[in-house]
Enzyme design. Structure first.
Site, PDB file in Angstrom:
ATOM      1  N   GLU A 214      31.073  40.119 -10.899  1.00 42.27           N
ATOM      2  CA  GLU A 214      30.578  39.720  -9.583  1.00 42.27           C
ATOM      3  C   GLU A 214      31.695  39.028  -8.804  1.00 42.27           C
ATOM      4  O   GLU A 214      32.468  38.279  -9.402  1.00 42.27           O
ATOM      5  CB  GLU A 214      29.449  38.675  -9.717  1.00 42.27           C
ATOM      6  CG  GLU A 214      28.326  39.055 -10.647  1.00 42.27           C
ATOM      7  CD  GLU A 214      27.425  40.112 -10.054  1.00 42.27           C
ATOM      8  OE1 GLU A 214      27.422  40.234  -8.802  1.00 42.27           O
ATOM      9  OE2 GLU A 214      26.770  40.817 -10.821  1.00 42.27           O
TER      10      GLU A 214
ATOM     11  N   HIS B  30      36.965  21.309 -20.957  1.00 41.72           N
ATOM     12  CA  HIS B  30      35.650  20.666 -21.099  1.00 41.72           C
ATOM     13  C   HIS B  30      35.335  20.266 -22.535  1.00 41.72           C
ATOM     14  O   HIS B  30      34.186  19.988 -22.851  1.00 41.72           O
ATOM     15  CB  HIS B  30      34.550  21.588 -20.544  1.00 41.72           C
ATOM     16  CG  HIS B  30      34.657  21.794 -19.061  1.00 41.72           C
ATOM     17  ND1 HIS B  30      34.017  22.793 -18.379  1.00 41.72           N
ATOM     18  CD2 HIS B  30      35.349  21.106 -18.114  1.00 41.72           C
ATOM     19  CE1 HIS B  30      34.308  22.721 -17.081  1.00 41.72           C
ATOM     20  NE2 HIS B  30      35.120  21.718 -16.905  1.00 41.72           N
TER      21      HIS B  30
ATOM     22  N   VAL C 245      33.587  25.663 -24.394  1.00 44.35           N
ATOM     23  CA  VAL C 245      33.602  24.697 -25.499  1.00 44.35           C
ATOM     24  C   VAL C 245      33.333  25.398 -26.832  1.00 44.35           C
ATOM     25  O   VAL C 245      33.215  24.743 -27.862  1.00 44.35           O
ATOM     26  CB  VAL C 245      32.549  23.578 -25.260  1.00 44.35           C
ATOM     27  CG1 VAL C 245      32.867  22.783 -24.002  1.00 44.35           C
ATOM     28  CG2 VAL C 245      31.124  24.135 -25.194  1.00 44.35           C
TER      29      VAL C 245
HETATM   30  P1  OAD Z   1      29.162  30.337 -15.270  1.00 43.16           P
HETATM   31  O1  OAD Z   1      27.956  30.627 -16.085  1.00 43.16           O
HETATM   32  O2  OAD Z   1      29.000  29.475 -14.062  1.00 43.16           O
HETATM   33  O3  OAD Z   1      29.817  31.689 -14.773  1.00 43.16           O
HETATM   34  C1  OAD Z   1      30.029  32.748 -15.641  1.00 43.16           C
HETATM   35  C2  OAD Z   1      30.778  33.829 -14.880  1.00 43.16           C
HETATM   36  O4  OAD Z   1      31.091  34.870 -15.780  1.00 43.16           O
HETATM   37  C3  OAD Z   1      29.995  34.431 -13.729  1.00 43.16           C
HETATM   38  O5  OAD Z   1      30.821  34.494 -12.574  1.00 43.16           O
HETATM   39  C4  OAD Z   1      29.668  35.848 -14.233  1.00 43.16           C
HETATM   40  O6  OAD Z   1      29.620  36.814 -13.162  1.00 43.16           O
HETATM   41  C5  OAD Z   1      30.823  36.101 -15.156  1.00 43.16           C
HETATM   42  N1  OAD Z   1      30.566  37.076 -16.235  1.00 43.16           N
HETATM   43  C6  OAD Z   1      29.394  37.381 -16.834  1.00 43.16           C
HETATM   44  N2  OAD Z   1      29.586  38.310 -17.802  1.00 43.16           N
HETATM   45  C7  OAD Z   1      30.918  38.585 -17.816  1.00 43.16           C
HETATM   46  C8  OAD Z   1      31.746  39.455 -18.578  1.00 43.16           C
HETATM   47  N3  OAD Z   1      31.240  40.236 -19.548  1.00 43.16           N
HETATM   48  N4  OAD Z   1      33.075  39.481 -18.299  1.00 43.16           N
HETATM   49  C9  OAD Z   1      33.603  38.700 -17.334  1.00 43.16           C
HETATM   50  N5  OAD Z   1      32.856  37.862 -16.578  1.00 43.16           N
HETATM   51  C10 OAD Z   1      31.544  37.801 -16.814  1.00 43.16           C
HETATM   52  O7  OAD Z   1      30.272  29.751 -16.270  1.00 43.16           O
HETATM   53  P2  OAD Z   1      31.574  28.904 -15.943  1.00 43.16           P
HETATM   54  O8  OAD Z   1      32.199  29.318 -14.660  1.00 43.16           O
HETATM   55  O9  OAD Z   1      32.394  28.940 -17.170  1.00 43.16           O
HETATM   56  O10 OAD Z   1      30.672  22.911 -17.728  1.00 43.16           O
HETATM   57  O11 OAD Z   1      30.975  27.470 -15.770  1.00 43.16           O
HETATM   58  C11 OAD Z   1      31.830  26.407 -15.557  1.00 43.16           C
HETATM   59  C12 OAD Z   1      31.259  25.166 -16.182  1.00 43.16           C
HETATM   60  O12 OAD Z   1      29.937  24.930 -15.698  1.00 43.16           O
HETATM   61  C13 OAD Z   1      31.077  25.224 -17.684  1.00 43.16           C
HETATM   62  O13 OAD Z   1      32.267  24.958 -18.401  1.00 43.16           O
HETATM   63  C14 OAD Z   1      30.051  24.187 -17.921  1.00 43.16           C
HETATM   64  C15 OAD Z   1      29.094  24.525 -16.804  1.00 43.16           C
HETATM   65  O14 OAD Z   1      28.280  23.488 -16.366  1.00 43.16           O
HETATM   66  C16 OAD Z   1      30.306  21.846 -18.448  1.00 43.16           C
HETATM   67  O15 OAD Z   1      29.433  21.900 -19.283  1.00 43.16           O
HETATM   68  C17 OAD Z   1      31.082  20.614 -18.119  1.00 43.16           C
END
Ligand code: OAD
Length: 248
Positions: free
Chosen positions: A217, A120, A104
């Protein structure tokens, strides 16, 4: 990053015209935006049900707004990183390119990506709780919490999807259509646990697309990918861009 796997991913991308990308919080991590589920993730420090649900807003709109205003303040000075920048360049490299994000923060648009599918919502947009009108307000911090609608005086809410809410059906339909019509999908920086976003790569794969994942990961999606590139998107995407230009 494993060089052979990166070459495989570049070869795969060099052979296709239509690419779809799904991003999550990880793509903005190197810009300094906190993720949700990692070690320092927002959901480790805050309870989603008290801050990101319709019930929480009903109960205490000021508290919910203080949290969103704090996040707006964190994101306001942040710049896109090389990962966002490569994705912005790629929209003109492939004949068909679509970018679907769960984020977002608006950083893809700030990097120059056009027509981003924001599953989202967007933290810079506010929606009237009575009229449903959406406006973009970049001011941070907001002068009044909760902000009120200039036309009807009802509370404005963040134009984001909260837990327990459905995604905009038109946005979701478009995301699935783009997923099902791409030849390759990149899934970058998402834990792949939140639905319906987590289903998009499966829809793409069922329709015949190759799946490339970039994440430091492994995730529940990893066993279903064609290539998994372990590492940070801000490093891997520029490397992939260099390889792709040598290959094409
Ligand atoms: P998460 O916080 O669940 O996951 C983030 C991912 O990014 C993890 O798998 C990390 O391993 C990875 N990561 C961390 N650093 C990174 C980097 N430098 N390069 C690439 N990957 C990296 O976030 P989302 O999957 O986006 O929803 O979460 C999904 C939704 O859950 C969000 O949009 C939000 C949240 O609740 C709502 O608010 C509706």
């Amino acid at each position: 990053m494993n060089d052979n796997l990166a070459s495989s991913a570049a070869d795969l991308l060099a052979r296709v015209d239509r690419v779809a990308v799904v991003t999550g919080a990880g793509v903005s991590a190197e810009s300094g935006v906190p993720t949700f589920r990692g070690q320092d993730g927002l959901w480790r420090r805050y309870r989603a049900e008290t801050l990101a649900t319709p019930e929480a807003f009903e109960r205490d709109p000021k508290l919910v707004w203080e949290w969103y205003d704090w996040r707006r303040g964190l994101i306001a000075p942040v710049e896109p990183n090389p990962g966002h920048q490569v994705l912005a360049v790629w929209q003109d490299l492939f004949a068909g390119f679509s970018l679907i994000t769960q984020n977002v923060d608006g950083l893809h648009a700030k990097a120059g990506s056009r027509d981003v599918v924001e599953l989202h919502g967007n933290i810079w947009k506010l929606r009237c709780t009575r009229e449903g009108t959406v406006s973009e307000v970049r001011e941070s911090p907001l002068p009044q919490l909760p902000p009120v609608c200039p036309s009807c005086g009802a509370f404005l809410r963040p134009h984001v999807v909260w837990f327990g809410e459905s995604l905009d059906p038109a946005v979701l339909e478009r995301a699935f259509r783009l997923s099902e019509s791409c030849q390759a999908m990149l899934v970058i920086g998402t834990s792949s646990v939140v639905q319906p976003a987590a289903s998009l790569p499966f829809a793409a794969a069922r329709a015949g697309a190759k799946i490339v994942e970039i994440n430091p990961e492994p995730t529940p999606l990893t066993p279903h990918t064609d290539v998994f590139l372990a590492g940070r998107s801000g490093e891997i995407l520029p490397a992939l861009d260099r390889l792709l230009r040598e290959t094409r």
